[in-house]
Every structure is written in C-alpha cells, then in structure tokens.
Design a protein around this motif. Structure first.
Motif, PDB file in Angstrom:
ATOM      1  N   ASP A   1      -4.236   0.307  -1.631  1.00  0.00           N
ATOM      2  CA  ASP A   1      -3.457  -1.321  -1.219  1.00  0.00           C
ATOM      3  C   ASP A   1      -4.303  -1.628  -1.724  1.00  0.00           C
ATOM      4  O   ASP A   1      -5.398  -1.618  -2.974  1.00  0.00           O
TER       5      ASP A   1
ATOM      6  N   GLY B   1       1.049  -1.191   0.017  1.00  0.00           N
ATOM      7  CA  GLY B   1       0.304   0.294   0.325  1.00  0.00           C
ATOM      8  C   GLY B   1       1.115   1.095   0.035  1.00  0.00           C
ATOM      9  O   GLY B   1       1.655   1.165   0.675  1.00  0.00           O
TER      10      GLY B   1
ATOM     11  N   THR C   1       0.083   5.346   1.678  1.00  0.00           N
ATOM     12  CA  THR C   1      -0.507   6.599   2.569  1.00  0.00           C
ATOM     13  C   THR C   1      -0.458   7.789   1.955  1.00  0.00           C
ATOM     14  O   THR C   1       1.516   8.176   2.465  1.00  0.00           O
TER      15      THR C   1
END
Length: 135
Positions: free
Chosen positions: A80, A66, A68
């Motif tokens: 993700d 993933g 962020t």
C-alpha cells in the motif's frame, strides 16, 4: 467491488479524546478472472472530529492505493501507499506499507504488516496487526 463505510467513535474515560465520525469509500478490482488474480484497491476516508482542540483539524482525509497478490489459497501479500492528514494542522503521514493477509478457519482473516514513512511524513514507522471476522 465498491463499498461505503461509516463509523462513530465515542471515547470514554479520563482525559478522553474527541468524538469522531468517518465516512469511507472502498473500491477494489481484480486484474483478471480466477482465484489467483491480483487485486488493485483504493480507499478514501473523511474523518470529522467534534469538540477538538483549537490546534487540531476538524476534518481529516486519508487515501490508500494498494495491490494484493495471492501467494496461496488462503494467503496474500499486500502493498500500500498511504497518505493521511494528521490531527495537528500542517502535518501529514505518508507511508509505504507491506503486509500479509491470511484466512483462518471460521471466516477469520489475520493481517500483519509494517510501514515506513517518506516525503516529510510525521510517522517514521508503523506496525499493524488486525483480526477480521465475517458474519
């Protein structure tokens, strides 16, 4: 950051499921220094089921890759890719997920997201809501 996570799920009640243990390795890395840096993360989990049904897997694996990206001082966008082995043999779950994490007062993190299945996934759609409290 590198974290090892372990858990035991002990079901109870009428028609309960099997006891499961899990062991996970969670890794994350900032792409640069500073509070506005995006993060990459990778999570690997092994789940073992005891007293399972004959057609269920004894061991399952899950992997998440993933990204962020901070949107503000207390909010981040999370994307993700998920691959999981389903409980039933021969079935998999592949998802692309998108969500938000928001820090609330009192060290509480609220997370919300949705995921869509792809590539032969047995799950077409998943919605997630989570609350995390740091101690």
């Amino acid at each position: 950051a590198l974290t090892v996570a372990a858990s035991v799920a002990l079901p109870y009640g009428f028609e309960n499921d099997t006891t499961e243990t899990s062991l996970g390795l969670l890794a994350s890395k900032a792409l640069w220094r500073g509070p506005d840096s995006p993060w990459l993360h990778a999570n690997l989990f092994w789940i073992h089921a005891f007293n399972r049904d004959d057609d269920a897997r004894a061991n399952r694996f899950s992997a998440v890759l993933g990204y962020t990206h901070p949107l503000g001082p207390s909010t981040a966008l999370v994307a993700d890719l998920v691959h999981e082995k389903d409980e039933d043999k021969g079935r998999i779950i592949n998802l692309v997920e998108l969500g938000l994490r928001h820090a609330l007062p009192g060290d509480i993190i609220l997370g919300i997201g949705v995921g869509a299945g792809f590539g032969g996934s047995t799950t077409d759609f998943r919605a997630l809501l989570g609350i995390q409290k740091e101690f």
